[in-house]
Design a protein around this motif. Sequence first.
Motif, PDB file in Angstrom:
ATOM      1  N   LEU A   1       4.168   6.668  -0.848  1.00  0.00           N
ATOM      2  CA  LEU A   1       4.458   7.187   0.485  1.00  0.00           C
ATOM      3  C   LEU A   1       5.802   6.638   0.939  1.00  0.00           C
ATOM      4  O   LEU A   1       5.889   5.575   1.542  1.00  0.00           O
ATOM      5  N   ARG A   2       6.843   7.373   0.640  1.00  0.00           N
ATOM      6  CA  ARG A   2       8.193   6.938   0.996  1.00  0.00           C
ATOM      7  C   ARG A   2       8.503   7.291   2.446  1.00  0.00           C
ATOM      8  O   ARG A   2       7.959   8.265   2.983  1.00  0.00           O
ATOM      9  N   PRO A   3       9.376   6.546   3.091  1.00  0.00           N
ATOM     10  CA  PRO A   3       9.717   6.838   4.496  1.00  0.00           C
ATOM     11  C   PRO A   3      10.318   8.230   4.642  1.00  0.00           C
ATOM     12  O   PRO A   3      11.260   8.593   3.934  1.00  0.00           O
ATOM     13  N   GLU A   4       9.728   9.038   5.538  1.00  0.00           N
ATOM     14  CA  GLU A   4      10.242  10.364   5.849  1.00  0.00           C
ATOM     15  C   GLU A   4      10.291  10.505   7.366  1.00  0.00           C
ATOM     16  O   GLU A   4       9.353  10.090   8.054  1.00  0.00           O
ATOM     17  N   PRO A   5      11.361  11.109   7.902  1.00  0.00           N
ATOM     18  CA  PRO A   5      11.509  11.201   9.359  1.00  0.00           C
ATOM     19  C   PRO A   5      10.331  11.865  10.055  1.00  0.00           C
ATOM     20  O   PRO A   5       9.960  11.483  11.168  1.00  0.00           O
ATOM     21  N   GLU A   6       9.717  12.880   9.422  1.00  0.00           N
ATOM     22  CA  GLU A   6       8.678  13.645  10.089  1.00  0.00           C
ATOM     23  C   GLU A   6       7.266  13.219   9.684  1.00  0.00           C
ATOM     24  O   GLU A   6       6.285  13.832  10.109  1.00  0.00           O
ATOM     25  N   ASP A   7       7.124  12.208   8.846  1.00  0.00           N
ATOM     26  CA  ASP A   7       5.820  11.774   8.370  1.00  0.00           C
ATOM     27  C   ASP A   7       5.418  10.420   8.957  1.00  0.00           C
ATOM     28  O   ASP A   7       6.251   9.532   9.102  1.00  0.00           O
TER      29      ASP A   7
ATOM     30  N   VAL B   1       0.835  -1.205   0.000  1.00  0.00           N
ATOM     31  CA  VAL B   1       0.000   0.000   0.000  1.00  0.00           C
ATOM     32  C   VAL B   1       0.865   1.248   0.000  1.00  0.00           C
ATOM     33  O   VAL B   1       0.647   2.194  -0.770  1.00  0.00           O
ATOM     34  N   MET B   2       1.876   1.272   0.872  1.00  0.00           N
ATOM     35  CA  MET B   2       2.756   2.439   0.966  1.00  0.00           C
ATOM     36  C   MET B   2       3.487   2.682  -0.359  1.00  0.00           C
ATOM     37  O   MET B   2       3.619   3.826  -0.811  1.00  0.00           O
ATOM     38  N   THR B   3       3.934   1.615  -0.967  1.00  0.00           N
ATOM     39  CA  THR B   3       4.655   1.750  -2.234  1.00  0.00           C
ATOM     40  C   THR B   3       3.736   2.269  -3.330  1.00  0.00           C
ATOM     41  O   THR B   3       4.090   3.194  -4.073  1.00  0.00           O
ATOM     42  N   LYS B   4       2.545   1.697  -3.424  1.00  0.00           N
ATOM     43  CA  LYS B   4       1.628   2.078  -4.504  1.00  0.00           C
ATOM     44  C   LYS B   4       1.054   3.487  -4.314  1.00  0.00           C
ATOM     45  O   LYS B   4       0.654   4.124  -5.289  1.00  0.00           O
ATOM     46  N   LEU B   5       1.013   3.966  -3.069  1.00  0.00           N
ATOM     47  CA  LEU B   5       0.548   5.336  -2.808  1.00  0.00           C
ATOM     48  C   LEU B   5       1.696   6.339  -2.815  1.00  0.00           C
ATOM     49  O   LEU B   5       1.500   7.508  -2.497  1.00  0.00           O
TER      50      LEU B   5
END
Length: 224
Positions: A195-201, A189-193
């Motif tokens: 949504l890459r890993p971010e420290p503040e997200d 889900v994260m990949t398809k949306l």
Amino acid sequence: MRVVICDDSALFRRGLALLLRHLGVEVVAEIADVGELRPRLAAERVDVVILDIRMPPTFTDEGLTEAVGLRARFPELGVLVLSTYAEAAYATRLLEASPRGVGYLLKDNVENPSALRDALERVTSGGAVVDPEIIGMLVRARHEETLVNRLTDREREVLALMAEGRSNAAIARRLFVGAKTVEAHIAAVMTKLDLRPEPEDNRRVLAVLTWLRLGGGPLERVGG
């Protein structure tokens, strides 16, 4: 150009009327209730109606509903709706009902005389005007919709359960799968949306917000 203003705020009506007259626009009437509009329009020639979206009695979408009805009953009439809030869904509803002779602007931007005059002229000539902020929201929504369409049915089920606030373990129990399987679905889900890993997200929250903005809801609405 002959204009009728319909807004429940007397202060806003008077200020807008002063601005319009300064621009050389004839203000035919200043109305506080959408119920007064149609009799006035039937009685005299009006080129454009400017009306607020949130009007009495419920202050939800009375103005928008009236705008759609006016365009159907008076095809030559231009309608410019105003809102304090950016509501992409309202703009979509207005344009789908009548893609010509309508406009949607935020009240903050009505203070710009040249932009207001341009909007009125375009609406009067049968064009359509949408506030730049709303356009940006529509573009982002379309992008998000495209991303969500990448998800499989199972991934949508997982995302819907995330929107209910369920933990990975609870999702696994609900879907009768292992915890590792749930983790794999969430990663997809994260990949398809995008949504890459971010420290503040918090990607989980962002994924859920994307789902809810597009009308997603509990698992029962997804099926499966």
